[in-house]
Motif scaffolding. Structure first.
Motif, PDB file in Angstrom:
ATOM      1  N   SER A  50      -1.053  -6.773  11.302  1.00 10.71           N
ATOM      2  CA  SER A  50      -1.742  -5.779  12.129  1.00 10.71           C
ATOM      3  C   SER A  50      -1.955  -4.508  11.315  1.00 10.71           C
ATOM      4  N   LEU A  51      -2.836  -3.672  11.810  1.00 10.77           N
ATOM      5  CA  LEU A  51      -3.124  -2.416  11.101  1.00 10.77           C
ATOM      6  C   LEU A  51      -2.037  -1.382  11.328  1.00 10.77           C
ATOM      7  N   GLN A  52      -1.607  -1.248  12.579  1.00 10.81           N
ATOM      8  CA  GLN A  52      -0.677  -0.185  12.931  1.00 10.81           C
ATOM      9  C   GLN A  52       0.756  -0.592  12.631  1.00 10.81           C
ATOM     10  N   GLY A  53       1.655   0.404  12.778  1.00 11.05           N
ATOM     11  CA  GLY A  53       3.072   0.160  12.603  1.00 11.05           C
ATOM     12  C   GLY A  53       3.567   0.601  11.249  1.00 11.05           C
ATOM     13  N   PRO A  54       4.906   0.762  11.123  1.00 15.49           N
ATOM     14  CA  PRO A  54       5.471   1.222   9.852  1.00 15.49           C
ATOM     15  C   PRO A  54       5.175   0.274   8.688  1.00 15.49           C
ATOM     16  N   GLY A  55       5.087  -1.032   8.972  1.00 17.88           N
ATOM     17  CA  GLY A  55       4.797  -1.975   7.901  1.00 17.88           C
ATOM     18  C   GLY A  55       3.416  -2.569   7.998  1.00 17.88           C
ATOM     19  N   GLY A  56       2.498  -1.919   8.739  1.00 19.84           N
ATOM     20  CA  GLY A  56       1.159  -2.433   8.921  1.00 19.84           C
ATOM     21  C   GLY A  56       0.285  -2.248   7.700  1.00 19.84           C
ATOM     22  N   LEU A  57      -0.933  -2.724   7.819  1.00 15.83           N
ATOM     23  CA  LEU A  57      -1.852  -2.676   6.680  1.00 15.83           C
ATOM     24  C   LEU A  57      -2.210  -1.249   6.281  1.00 15.83           C
ATOM     25  N   LEU A  58      -2.146  -0.317   7.229  1.00  8.14           N
ATOM     26  CA  LEU A  58      -2.491   1.069   6.913  1.00  8.14           C
ATOM     27  C   LEU A  58      -1.546   1.672   5.896  1.00  8.14           C
ATOM     28  N   ASN A  59      -0.365   1.104   5.754  1.00 11.97           N
ATOM     29  CA  ASN A  59       0.619   1.647   4.813  1.00 11.97           C
ATOM     30  C   ASN A  59       0.593   0.961   3.451  1.00 11.97           C
ATOM     31  N   LEU A  60      -0.257  -0.057   3.284  1.00 13.16           N
ATOM     32  CA  LEU A  60      -0.289  -0.754   2.000  1.00 13.16           C
ATOM     33  C   LEU A  60      -0.683   0.148   0.831  1.00 13.16           C
ATOM     34  N   PRO A  61      -1.499   1.202   1.008  1.00 10.52           N
ATOM     35  CA  PRO A  61      -1.786   2.092  -0.135  1.00 10.52           C
ATOM     36  C   PRO A  61      -0.556   2.775  -0.704  1.00 10.52           C
ATOM     37  N   ARG A  62       0.600   2.678  -0.044  1.00 10.66           N
ATOM     38  CA  ARG A  62       1.823   3.271  -0.589  1.00 10.66           C
ATOM     39  C   ARG A  62       2.285   2.538  -1.849  1.00 10.66           C
TER      40      ARG A  62
END
Length: 1430
Positions: free
Chosen positions: A355-367
């Motif tokens: 999923s996109l949201q959440g602490p481990g979601g896809l939105l955080n992959l740029p980290r």
């Protein structure tokens, strides 16, 4: 638990749920589902379709949720369905379900349940598993409503025992389940509702109330705990309790115990070490790589923790790159600790639900600051995740199979991107910004919706391959390819291409490889593609082909309509050319001019001649020219390098004399199916230099003189010389073939196999069926012998050594009618895995004539090179109660489990389905789909092609003509011979042969590999099993019904391997030349092997003898006979069986695999037969008539009744079908001698006698009021007869009977779990049939030593027929010579518990039965008996 009205609100329903759970244990049979027996039920996700709620109908009606939780804390112990027993639901629950087909049952499993159900049957574990809830709801009930009623956090669905996905709040679980069943093929809403509550569905689809816990998955994704830790190798550091985490590529140690808020110590492990510390117990040292390496010592509390951490850390340190593989874990987010591993360069998240949201979601992959490769394929994303465009370090991105419709313009940010995979989506255009990725060299666009080649590809100068297979490009402009000068490899297969425009002013110089397979081209001109090296254009409709030969190396143009191929200039670089399955009448001249051609395939053309220059080529190594019209082979002028030559299926009368002397490198030669009467010598001199290893000479006119010509081939390993005119084989010549491994001499006129065959020490296969062999060959002392087939011969005895080789796996002795095997011989054969013997029938000639059917069958199964038989045949000449038959063939390709399961169960499933419907398409479809479901866990990853044939009368005209209903999935086929011509009855469901299936699979966005296999697994789009490939591969069959007539001669069933090598017409001609169906089936398989088949082969031949009126009777011939006194009435006693049930499978053929450990003498005492020997009256016996099953002779359990020929006589006959002992309880419902007996059941000492009626092959339960006319006539509807039938068999005087209800229970018995036959001590399974197997099962079953279970071996002298007082007068009238049937006492009413559990459908109970023969035409004592012990 009480069910509330449909209009109750949610609060009331919830209240009743709470109270109902507490009161559930007090409810009886009429209450709700209160038993605690476990059930595994449910399955299948589908489309979200709008449906009305179960409680109200009509637009805009605000209906209640309609949710009922029936029970909690159910313990799961087997595979019985939740609604398949009456005790599961109360009457109001069943009424509520029947009120609307949009209502149903939903099983919710707990989160700690094992993802796979335990194996059913007696071997299944009885350990209680996790609780589950049974919920009644409607198709409109959403996940949100279900969670509100249960106070749950969410629902999860698991498909095929694989990934687990969280359901969205708006999804409707029951509708998903119904959609899944509809996609499988169930069409009736009521049947869908019923199947949704079947426990077997849990292997296909399962719903969870919590996310299932998988300990192995947790171990591989994240390990953490509080352990004693010391930093560094110096002893100055002290041990301290710290939180330790192993996630990704790093070891994380917290600076504070039980707290992660302080400083975190990160230790990269890739390239480092993990070592055992010997000075401390359960201690590991973790160290990083490099000169500045750090180390941490961790002391674990238990050995299990120590091993778990050591195992996982060892995998990390062994990596050469920082790779984290989290594929196939059902993840919605990556573990948050993974972001501490900043050295990760490769992250694999394939097959998850990210999923996109959440602490481990896809939105955080740029980290991840160093991430180079990201795999997000198969994640059901739906939209392109724009956040990945912010990971500027990416060089490889995989977003295949995510149903993406567009690609955002932000893709231009990934300037370092080199590989972009977008296969299996729904894209039809690409953004212009993609052209700015100058480093992009790999772009995958296969199986999308592109109608044109994207123009942006012109700017991607680094991309050298156009991967656009499976799109919608219908036309190709070569000028477009000319502008894309960087493209060298073009893949446009499976696009539906109609034409290629070659009118281009400029040449296409850069393209070297072009793939146009599986399109719709009728002509192709590629002369402007100057530098083409490899062309694939198979399976089009090409009539002409024009190419440039300047650089051409490989040409694949098979399966077209080519009459000529134009190539200019001469392709001097050409090495491989495939022109098979075309319409070529001659080979072009340029073919002979090719200097480097090594392989040429021109099979299945119209060639009448081979050019001499071609055969004498100095480069040609493999020539395949079979299935043409060749009449001669040119002479060889000089030594040639030819290694393989295939000339089968031509019109050759001779071969060149110099063939073997000039072709010294020849290792393979196949000249089968020609007109050869001799073969050339191996050498003109005595010394031979032949290197020939495989020689196939089957189906020619060779005689025994050819044996002397084979001596020179001393390297020969495989010799097939079947179906020739050999009267003998020279013994001295055979001894010189010392390297021979496989020998096939079938179909000749041999009377013996030379004893010198024992000199062939490497021989592992000897096939010599269909000869006149009288003495068993001396091959059982060979050290490597594996298979011996001497069936269909004239063997009379077998001389055996003291011991058999351990390598012997299969011995076929069927078709030797004079062969008698001693007990010692059978004991010696006991270790053989597959022993095939003739079924020794115990029936009399009159009995066999009276039970004759208008058909008989034979079948053959042969294993291929893998030495593993993956084909099974089902053959039942007498199926059900009437004159019916059932035949089938199942091909598992590389697995043997699924074909064997289908062979055991599919006939029984068809019996059940015939009770529900008389429409051929409905009952056949349901049979296949139900069999697919019953495969369970075996069907998740394994599958099989299946074909089923059912011969029957039309339901509208039970006495009319026969019809043949055929259903199939996969590649098994059926061919009917009508007037000597083949009539195909099946449809081959392979992607290559079925355009409709190819389109369906493409629309569902499956990835089809270059060998035309779905996901690289199977070429079939419809199979039983392989459920993990759903929805691409489905179990719905093709169904066809063909009326039979007198012009129909026989039916042939075969698998793919058979019909790939043997055409329909050749198969028909082959069977016509052989009278015996078994010999014909064996001949078909032998021919296929000789024609080059290396796979498993299965064939079944059903000989049809159907007259104009479907009758096969002879006119009665009456002879004078003495009129003596009538014989005394003697009861045929039924001995109730032991507690452990055993049964004979109705799914077996005529072959029996024999266990010699049971002798005939042991049977007499243990089988418990109490039938007396009845001597016939003096005088000449009447000549028995040959009767058909439509008009059987008057018999009583196989005993002809005197005086039965007269007019008006009632007809009786023996039903040679399944037989069994009673299960669990006695058939009269009593468990001790103290209880009161049932009416109509007569106890006579230690025996039990039950009065029954056998009429027209069926036992029938009737109502209280007997109607004599109804008793004397058959049911008008043959389909419904099955519901009230009892299967009967008589063996050595012991009559055994069982009804349909008990058969289902018997299948679960340990003694019947393996093919329902006897399992030998060596692990092989007896193929059950008739009397011998019945005796084996009887001896195998344990016996109760008290009560009426103990029966004397012989009838006591004082035992007499005991007649109830109410029937005494009628019996006396019978004995005076009168013939009316004796009326029966009224039947007790059937208790409610015997009704059908599936919502009140009637179903007969089980009962034991007994026959009482009497004098006159027919004297039968009738009584209906039911069983109260269900």
């Amino acid at each position: 638990m009480a069910m509330e009205d449909e209009d109750n609100n949610s609060a009331v329903v919830a209240t009743n749920i709470q109270t109902g759970i507490k009161k559930g244990s007090d409810v009886g049979d009429n209450g709700a589902c209160i038993d605690r027996q476990p059930d595994t039920v449910l399955h299948r996700a589908g489309l979200n379709q709008t449906a009305g709620r179960g409680s109200r109908s009509g637009p805009g009606a605000h209906a209640a949720t309609g949710i009922r939780v029936l029970k909690r804390n159910m313990k799961r112990n087997g595979s019985r369905g939740c609604v398949m027993r009456k005790t599961r639901f109360g009457s109001r629950e069943r009424d509520w379900l029947k009120g609307d087909t949009q209502r149903g049952c939903l099983c919710l499993y707990g989160g700690t349940v094992d993802p796979q159900p335990p194996a059913s049957g007696p071997q299944a574990s009885s350990t209680p598993q996790t609780d589950l809830q049974l919920v009644l709801c409607s198709t409109s009930t959403t996940v949100e409503e279900l969670c509100a009623q249960r106070d749950g956090q969410g629902l999860y669905v698991q498909l095929h025992g694989d990934l687990v996905r969280r359901l969205d709040p708006s999804e409707r679980p029951l509708q998903m389940l119904y959609d899944y069943l509809a996609a499988m093929g169930y069409s009736e809403p009521g049947r869908v509702q019923q199947e949704a509550a079947n426990s077997d569905l849990s292997c296909l689809i399962r719903f969870y109330s919590e996310r299932p816990v998988n300990a192995d998955q947790q171990e591989r994704t994240l390990l953490k705990g509080v352990f004693s830790v010391r930093k560094g190798k110096s002893q100055l550091h002290k041990w301290a309790e710290r939180q330790v985490i192993l996630c990704g590529t790093c070891l994380i140690v917290a600076s504070v115990k039980d707290c992660l808020t302080g400083k975190m110590h990160i230790l990269p492990l890739v390239g480092g070490k993990v070592e055992e510390v010997r000075r401390r117990q359960h201690c590991l040292m973790f160290s990083s790589a490099g000169s500045q390496a750090q180390a941490y010592f961790v002391n674990f509390d238990t050995l299990a923790d120590y091993q778990r951490w050591h195992r996982q850390a060892s995998k990390v340190v062994a990596q050469t790159v920082s790779l984290v593989d989290l594929s196939c874990y059902s993840l919605e987010a990556v573990p948050e600790y993974l972001f501490y591993s900043q050295d990760i360069t490769h992250l694999n998240l394939r097959h998850n639900f990210m999923s996109l949201q959440g602490p481990g979601g896809l939105l955080n992959l740029p980290r991840f600051s160093q991430l180079k490769s990201l795999n997000l394929s198969h994640n059901r994303l739906g939209v392109f995740p724009e956040c990945v465009c912010e990971i500027l370090t990416l060089t490889e991105l995989n977003l295949s199979c995510n149903s993406l419709h567009t690609v955002p313009v932000q893709i231009g940010n990934l300037q370092s991107l080199q590989t972009l995979s977008l296969d299996g989506n729904r894209l039809n255009s690409m953004p212009e910004e993609l052209g700015g990725l100058m480093q992009l060299n790999g772009l995958g666009l296969s199986f999308n919706n592109f109608a044109l080649i994207p123009a942006v590809l012109e700017r991607l100068s680094a991309v050298d391959k156009l991967a656009m297979a499976g799109n919608r490009v219908e036309s190709l402009e070569l000028c477009t390819l000319a502008r894309m000068s960087h493209l060298k490899n073009i893949d446009l297969r499976l696009n539906g291409l109609l034409w290629v425009n070659s009118e281009s002013p400029e040449a296409v110089n850069q393209v070297t490889q072009l793939d146009l397979r599986d399109n719709r081209l009728d002509s192709l001109d590629l002369s402007s593609v100057c530098n083409l090296e490899t062309l694939h254009c198979e399976r089009n409709q090409l009539g002409t082909l024009t190419l440039s030969g300047s650089t051409l190396r490989m040409l694949h143009a098979g399966s077209n309509h080519l009459t000529t191929v134009n190539i200019y200039p001469v392709p001097n670089q050409l090495t491989h050319m495939d022109l098979s399955q075309n319409l070529l009448e001659y080979l072009p001249d340029w073919v002979c001019d090719c200097r480097k051609v090594e392989m040429l395939d021109v099979t299945h053309n119209l060639l009448s001649d081979l050019p001499s220059r071609l055969l004498n080529s100095l480069s040609l190594r493999k020539l395949l020219a079979g299935n043409n019209r060749l009449q001669r082979v040119p002479d060889l002028l000089d030594h040639i390098p030819l290694e393989a030559l295939d000339l089968q299926h031509n019109k050759l009368a001779e071969l060149p004399e110099s063939l073997f002397s000039k072709a010294l490198n020849l290792k393979y030669l196949n000249v089968s199916a020609n007109a050869l009467d001799s073969i050339p010598p191996s050498s003109p001199s005595e010394e031979s230099l032949s290197t020939l290893q495989e020689l196939y000479l089957t189906r020619n006119n060779l005689n025994e003189n050819c044996g002397a010509l084979l001596v020179g081939h001393q390297n020969l390993r495989v010799l097939h010389i079947a179906y020739n005119q050999l009267l003998s084989f020279p013994a001295s010549k055979l001894s010189k073939l010392e390297l021979l491994e496989e020998l096939n001499l079938s179909g000749n006129k041999l009377k013996t196999i030379p004893s010198t065959v024992s000199s062939c020490k490497r021989l592992h296969t000897l096939i010599a069926h269909s000869n006149h062999i009288t003495v068993f060959p001396e091959i059982l002392n060979l050290p490597e012998i594996k298979l011996v087939d001497v069936s269909c011969n004239e063997l009379t005895e077998i001389q055996l050594p003291d011991s058999l080789p351990a390598t012997l796996q299969e011995l076929d002795l069927t078709g030797n009618s004079s062969l008698m095997l001693e007990h010692k011989t059978l004991n010696l054969f006991s270790h053989i895995t597959t022993l095939k013997l003739d079924q020794k029938s115990t029936t009399t000639a009159a009995d066999s004539q009276s039970t004759s059917t208008p058909w008989n069958h034979g079948f053959s199964e042969m294993s291929g090179q893998r030495n593993k038989l993956c084909v099974s045949v089902l053959a039942v000449d007498r199926f059900g109660d009437g004159v019916e038959a059932c035949y089938g063939i199942f091909d598992g390709d590389r697995n043997e489990e699924v074909p064997r399961l289908l062979q055991c169960t599919m006939g029984d499933v068809l019996c059940e389905e015939l009770q529900h419907s008389i429409i051929d398409n409905v009952y056949m479809c349901n049979t296949f789909i139900t069999s697919h479901r019953k495969l369970g866990m075996a069907g998740q990853k394994l599958g099989a092609s299946a074909l089923l044939c059912y011969i029957h009368h039309e339901p509208s005209d039970p006495g009319g003509h026969f019809s043949l209903t055929v259903a199939n999935v996969g590649s098994c086929q059926a061919v009917l011979c009508r007037d000597g011509r083949p009539v195909p009855l099946s449809k081959v469901y392979s992607l290559e042969n079925c355009t409709e299936e190819m389109e369906r699979v493409k629309l569902s966005k499956a990835i089809i590999t270059e060998d035309n296999k779905v996901s690289g697994v199977t070429c079939c789009s419809r199979l039983l099993g392989c459920s993990y490939l759903s929805p691409w591969v489905v179990p719905k069959p093709w169904v066809h019904t063909e009326p039979l007539c007198s012009r129909d001669e026989f039916l042939i069933l075969g698998n793919r391997a058979l019909f790939e090598r043997v055409s329909y017409q050749e198969a028909v001609c082959t069977v016509q030349a052989v009278r015996d169906p078994r010999a014909a089936a064996k001949k078909l398989c032998s021919l296929a092997q000789s024609y080059g088949c290396k796979d498993n082969i299965g064939a079944a031949v059903i000989s049809l003898h159907i007259s104009q009126d479907n009758c096969t009777c002879e006119p009665p011939v009456l002879t004078a006979e003495a009129r003596g006194p009538p014989p005394a009435s003697v009861p045929v006693t039924v001995t109730p069986g032991p507690t452990d049930p055993a049964t004979i499978s109705s799914s077996s053929g005529l072959i029996s695999e024999f266990n010699s450990e049971t002798s005939a003498s042991e049977v007499g005492s243990e089988a418990g037969s109490t039938a007396s020997d009845e001597h016939p009256p003096p005088g000449p016996a009447p000549r028995p008539e040959r009767r058909c099953s439509l008009h059987p002779a008057t018999t009583l359990c196989g005993i002809m009744v005197p005086g039965s020929v007269g007019a008006g006589a009632h007809l009786f006959q023996r039903q040679p079908s399944c037989a069994t002992f009673s299960s669990n309880h006695s058939d009269n419902g009593l468990d001790s001698d103290d209880e009161a007996p049932l009416e109509g059941v007569i106890s006579n000492g230690s025996k039990l006698e039950v009065e029954v009626d056998i009429h027209c092959c069926a036992f029938q339960l009737r109502s209280k009021d007997f109607d004599l006319e109804k008793q004397s006539s058959d049911y008008p509807n043959g389909k419904t007869r099955r519901q009230n039938s009892v299967v009967v068999s008589a063996t050595n005087g012991c009559l055994l009977a069982v009804c349909g209800r008990e058969i289902a229970d018997l299948k679960k018995s340990p003694s019947t779990s393996s093919l329902f036959g006897k399992k030998l001590s060596n692990g092989s399974v007896v193929a059950p049939e008739d009397s011998h197997n019945l005796i084996e099962v009887a001896l195998e079953a344990p016996k109760k030593k008290s009560g009426y279970f103990t029966a004397p071996a012989q009838q006591d002298p004082e035992d007499q027929l005991i007649v109830p007082p109410s029937l005494e007068q009628e019996v006396r009238e019978q004995l005076r010579g009168q013939s009316p049937l004796v009326s029966a006492p009224p039947l007790p009413s059937i208790p409610p518990s015997l009704k059908d559990p599936v919502w009140d459908h009637p179903h007969p109970p089980a009962f034991a039965s007994n026959l009482v023969p009497g004098p006159g035409p027919v004297s039968i004592l009738q009584q209906e008996v039911y069983d109260t012990a269900l």
